[in-house]
Write an enzyme that holds these catalytic residues in place. Structure first.
Site, PDB file in Angstrom:
ATOM      1  N   GLU A  81       0.820  -1.211   0.000  1.00  0.00           N
ATOM      2  CA  GLU A  81       0.000   0.000   0.000  1.00  0.00           C
ATOM      3  C   GLU A  81       0.853   1.261   0.000  1.00  0.00           C
ATOM      4  O   GLU A  81       1.946   1.295   0.566  1.00  0.00           O
ATOM      5  CB  GLU A  81      -0.933  -0.029   1.216  1.00  0.00           C
ATOM      6  CG  GLU A  81      -1.912  -1.201   1.098  1.00  0.00           C
ATOM      7  CD  GLU A  81      -2.912  -1.318   2.235  1.00  0.00           C
ATOM      8  OE1 GLU A  81      -4.079  -1.563   1.931  1.00  0.00           O
ATOM      9  OE2 GLU A  81      -2.531  -1.172   3.396  1.00  0.00           O
ATOM     10  N   CYS A  85       3.401   8.404   1.437  1.00  0.00           N
ATOM     11  CA  CYS A  85       3.936   7.410   2.371  1.00  0.00           C
ATOM     12  C   CYS A  85       4.184   6.123   1.569  1.00  0.00           C
ATOM     13  O   CYS A  85       3.250   5.531   1.037  1.00  0.00           O
ATOM     14  CB  CYS A  85       2.917   7.211   3.483  1.00  0.00           C
ATOM     15  SG  CYS A  85       3.420   6.000   4.695  1.00  0.00           S
ATOM     16  N   CYS A 116       6.777  -7.429   6.829  1.00  0.00           N
ATOM     17  CA  CYS A 116       7.948  -6.990   7.586  1.00  0.00           C
ATOM     18  C   CYS A 116       8.308  -8.096   8.556  1.00  0.00           C
ATOM     19  O   CYS A 116       7.428  -8.686   9.190  1.00  0.00           O
ATOM     20  CB  CYS A 116       7.659  -5.696   8.350  1.00  0.00           C
ATOM     21  SG  CYS A 116       9.103  -5.077   9.248  1.00  0.00           S
ATOM     22  N   CYS A 134       7.063  -5.924  15.231  1.00  0.00           N
ATOM     23  CA  CYS A 134       6.739  -5.045  16.362  1.00  0.00           C
ATOM     24  C   CYS A 134       5.333  -5.389  16.861  1.00  0.00           C
ATOM     25  O   CYS A 134       4.432  -5.666  16.062  1.00  0.00           O
ATOM     26  CB  CYS A 134       6.825  -3.576  15.958  1.00  0.00           C
ATOM     27  SG  CYS A 134       8.491  -3.129  15.427  1.00  0.00           S
ATOM     28  N   CYS A 164       2.009  -3.525  15.423  1.00  0.00           N
ATOM     29  CA  CYS A 164       1.991  -3.123  14.015  1.00  0.00           C
ATOM     30  C   CYS A 164       1.306  -4.175  13.144  1.00  0.00           C
ATOM     31  O   CYS A 164       1.678  -5.347  13.162  1.00  0.00           O
ATOM     32  CB  CYS A 164       3.411  -2.870  13.528  1.00  0.00           C
ATOM     33  SG  CYS A 164       3.509  -2.571  11.758  1.00  0.00           S
ATOM     34  N   HIS A 217       9.254   4.422  20.715  1.00  0.00           N
ATOM     35  CA  HIS A 217       8.108   3.723  21.321  1.00  0.00           C
ATOM     36  C   HIS A 217       8.285   3.249  22.767  1.00  0.00           C
ATOM     37  O   HIS A 217       7.333   2.721  23.358  1.00  0.00           O
ATOM     38  CB  HIS A 217       7.679   2.513  20.478  1.00  0.00           C
ATOM     39  CG  HIS A 217       7.385   2.830  19.054  1.00  0.00           C
ATOM     40  ND1 HIS A 217       6.713   3.955  18.668  1.00  0.00           N
ATOM     41  CD2 HIS A 217       7.689   2.171  17.900  1.00  0.00           C
ATOM     42  CE1 HIS A 217       6.605   3.973  17.343  1.00  0.00           C
ATOM     43  NE2 HIS A 217       7.195   2.912  16.853  1.00  0.00           N
ATOM     44  N   ASN A 277      -3.196   3.295  16.330  1.00  0.00           N
ATOM     45  CA  ASN A 277      -4.301   3.017  15.411  1.00  0.00           C
ATOM     46  C   ASN A 277      -4.652   1.544  15.496  1.00  0.00           C
ATOM     47  O   ASN A 277      -3.827   0.692  15.167  1.00  0.00           O
ATOM     48  CB  ASN A 277      -3.905   3.391  13.981  1.00  0.00           C
ATOM     49  CG  ASN A 277      -3.769   4.889  13.842  1.00  0.00           C
ATOM     50  OD1 ASN A 277      -4.671   5.644  14.208  1.00  0.00           O
ATOM     51  ND2 ASN A 277      -2.623   5.333  13.357  1.00  0.00           N
ATOM     52  N   CYS A 304      -1.216   5.261  10.184  1.00  0.00           N
ATOM     53  CA  CYS A 304       0.040   4.594  10.542  1.00  0.00           C
ATOM     54  C   CYS A 304      -0.231   3.249  11.172  1.00  0.00           C
ATOM     55  O   CYS A 304      -1.038   3.141  12.092  1.00  0.00           O
ATOM     56  CB  CYS A 304       0.787   5.390  11.603  1.00  0.00           C
ATOM     57  SG  CYS A 304       1.225   7.001  11.093  1.00  0.00           S
TER      58      CYS A 304
HETATM   59  N1  SAH Z   1       9.363   0.070   9.618  1.00  0.00           N
HETATM   60  C1  SAH Z   1       9.533   1.439   9.807  1.00  0.00           C
HETATM   61  C2  SAH Z   1       8.583   2.317   9.011  1.00  0.00           C
HETATM   62  C3  SAH Z   1       7.158   1.902   8.874  1.00  0.00           C
HETATM   63  S1  SAH Z   1       6.031   2.131  10.170  1.00  0.00           S
HETATM   64  C4  SAH Z   1       9.460   1.788  11.262  1.00  0.00           C
HETATM   65  O1  SAH Z   1       9.045   0.964  12.046  1.00  0.00           O
HETATM   66  O2  SAH Z   1       9.865   2.891  11.607  1.00  0.00           O
HETATM   67  C5  SAH Z   1       5.754   3.888  10.381  1.00  0.00           C
HETATM   68  C6  SAH Z   1       5.440   4.250  11.847  1.00  0.00           C
HETATM   69  O3  SAH Z   1       4.153   3.777  12.261  1.00  0.00           O
HETATM   70  C7  SAH Z   1       6.447   3.630  12.805  1.00  0.00           C
HETATM   71  O4  SAH Z   1       6.847   4.546  13.785  1.00  0.00           O
HETATM   72  C8  SAH Z   1       5.628   2.524  13.408  1.00  0.00           C
HETATM   73  O5  SAH Z   1       6.169   2.089  14.628  1.00  0.00           O
HETATM   74  C9  SAH Z   1       4.277   3.162  13.539  1.00  0.00           C
HETATM   75  N2  SAH Z   1       3.198   2.219  13.770  1.00  0.00           N
HETATM   76  C10 SAH Z   1       3.173   0.893  13.499  1.00  0.00           C
HETATM   77  N3  SAH Z   1       1.988   0.368  13.871  1.00  0.00           N
HETATM   78  C11 SAH Z   1       1.245   1.376  14.390  1.00  0.00           C
HETATM   79  C12 SAH Z   1      -0.090   1.466  14.889  1.00  0.00           C
HETATM   80  N4  SAH Z   1      -0.887   0.416  14.917  1.00  0.00           N
HETATM   81  N5  SAH Z   1      -0.525   2.673  15.303  1.00  0.00           N
HETATM   82  C13 SAH Z   1       0.266   3.751  15.208  1.00  0.00           C
HETATM   83  N6  SAH Z   1       1.519   3.740  14.725  1.00  0.00           N
HETATM   84  C14 SAH Z   1       2.004   2.572  14.314  1.00  0.00           C
HETATM   85 FE1  SF4 Z   2       8.134  -3.529  10.646  1.00  0.00          FE
HETATM   86 FE2  SF4 Z   2       5.875  -2.506  11.579  1.00  0.00          FE
HETATM   87 FE3  SF4 Z   2       8.008  -2.750  13.177  1.00  0.00          FE
HETATM   88 FE4  SF4 Z   2       8.022  -0.909  11.218  1.00  0.00          FE
HETATM   89  S1  SF4 Z   2       6.646  -0.949  13.000  1.00  0.00           S
HETATM   90  S2  SF4 Z   2       9.679  -2.351  11.765  1.00  0.00           S
HETATM   91  S3  SF4 Z   2       6.832  -2.014   9.643  1.00  0.00           S
HETATM   92  S4  SF4 Z   2       6.864  -4.446  12.242  1.00  0.00           S
END
Ligand code: SAH
Ligand code: SF4
Length: 382
Positions: A95, A108, A115, A119, A122, A239, A314, A357
């Site tokens: 996306e 974006c 991935c 995390c 995510c 985080h 989110n 995000c």
């Molecule tokens: N992998 C990279 C970039 C993609 S995610 C990273 O982790 O930085 C972009 C941002 O959205 C990151 O800071 C990530 O931690 C955050 N993110 C992931 N899941 C989320 C969620 N459910 N709600 C809000 N932010 C989130």
């Molecule tokens: Fe991967 Fe999501 Fe962690 Fe970013 S926040 S490194 S996309 S698992």
């Protein structure tokens, strides 16, 4: 007709295309000319490149294609945010999200199908990992968005008011790119850097280094490489304010703990186009959002010039987390601000089309067998 032997010219940065043209016995200026047709004009048809010699066009048609990913869904949010689902083959889709604002337009961009870093909060991470996107699939997102926004040229006039000293307006609707879509950009280093070079190059998109941001969960050696090879604005997904919590939320922390991450941020700033790092911090109800966490953060970043961007969590199905209440986010931000740290809270955009995000899920055929492992673990528990 295209054949599998044809190269996709979207995979090349300018130096790469010049070298490939040299192999054909063609001069560098020809490569740059084709580059401009592709990226300035959004052209994918060699026949339309009218100032390129006919003989060269014929050669290019035989040996090459200009092939961006194929959009399979286009969703528009009530707030104007637009999300495209792009087919990247083998039943995988990623996306891309366009976020219009008064003074800028931000795209974006995704870097991987899924991935592997997993995390806890995510949605992309929960899908598992399939593969790295090619440079063509990464820059193709910008190519396509420009085209679909009808924006190969002619951005909004108001943007002039947002330009910083020395910046030029390249007249495009997309003025900023953030590598914050699906995937960890620094885990797909070479392809991401090729795409970044195209974003910055005047023969392609000509964006300012300060308007191209890589967001990383903190892969320390790759942060050093990015600093040396293609420094752009840096966002780090922090985080958590201590290692125990970060080990849990951002598992890559077990490999590169906070002390090393902070040192890498400081090294990055020696060459960065901006004089601060942006720390992203997702606000998870009752997990990382107390006043004690905020104070611990202030101490953690004491020696690192930074700004904070708080991201209200989110939600997505079965995430197991809740968003912190607005009042708690305000209090948390207040502690950082009182300590002299510029802190913003990210406005949720596009959540009615799951474009906010962390909500990007695309379609990922998991190759890590993560889904199977998860299923087994759930069955064992029940
Ligand atoms: N992998 C990279 C970039 C993609 S995610 C990273 O982790 O930085 C972009 C941002 O959205 C990151 O800071 C990530 O931690 C955050 N993110 C992931 N899941 C989320 C969620 N459910 N709600 C809000 N932010 C989130
Ligand atoms: Fe991967 Fe999501 Fe962690 Fe970013 S926040 S490194 S996309 S698992």
């Amino acid at each position: 007709m295209s054949t599998s032997k044809q190269v996709n010219l979207l995979d090349f940065d300018v130096d790469g295309l010049v070298a490939w043209f040299a192999g054909l016995g063609e001069k560098p200026f020809r490569a740059r000319q084709v580059m401009r047709w592709m990226h300035h004009e959004g052209c994918d048809d060699f026949d339309a490149m009218t100032d390129v010699a006919k003989s060269l066009r014929a050669k290019l048609k035989e040996l090459a294609v200009i092939r961006p990913p194929v959009p399979v869904r286009d969703s528009i949010s009530a707030d104007g945010t637009r999300k495209w689902l792009l087919d990247v083959g083998n039943a995988n889709a990623v996306e891309t999200v366009f976020i219009p604002e008064t003074h800028r337009g931000t795209l974006c961009v995704s870097s991987q199908a899924g991935c592997a870093l997993d995390c806890a909060f995510c949605s992309t991470g929960k899908q598992g990992f399939n593969r790295n996107l090619s440079a063509a699939e990464i820059i193709g997102q910008l190519w396509l968005a420009n085209k679909l926004l009808g924006a190969a040229r002619g951005g909004p006039d108001e943007r002039a008011g947002d330009l910083e000293a020395g910046e030029k307006d390249n007249g495009r609707i997309i003025s900023n790119v953030v590598m914050m879509g699906m995937g960890e950009p620094l885990a797909n280093f070479d392809n991401v850097v090729t795409a970044l070079r195209l974003m910055l190059d005047d023969h392609a998109y000509g964006l300012s280094r300060r308007r191209v941001t890589v967001s990383t969960s903190g892969i320390v050696p790759a942060m050093d490489r990015l600093r040396d090879e293609c420094p752009v604005a840096l966002a780090v997904s922090l985080h958590a304010s201590n290692d125990a919590l970060r080990d849990e939320l951002v598992p890559i922390n077990q490999k590169y703990p906070l002390r090393e991450l902070m040192a890498a941020c400081q090294r990055y700033l020696e060459r960065a186009p901006r004089d601060f790092v942006t720390f992203e911090y997702v606000m998870l109800d009752g997990v990382n959002d107390s006043e004690a966490h905020a104070r611990e953060l202030v101490a953690l970043v004491r020696d690192t010039p930074c700004k904070f961007n708080l991201i209200p969590f989110n939600p997505f199905p079965n995430s197991g987390y809740l968003r912190s209440p607005a009042e708690r986010i305000r209090r948390f931000a207040g502690i950082l601000i009182d300590a002299g740290i510029v802190t913003t809270t990210r406005r949720t955009r596009g959540d009615d089309v799951d474009a906010a995000c962390g909500q990007l899920a695309g379609q990922v055929q998991d190759k890590t067998r993560r889904t199977v492992r998860l299923k087994q673990a759930t069955e064992e528990r029940s």
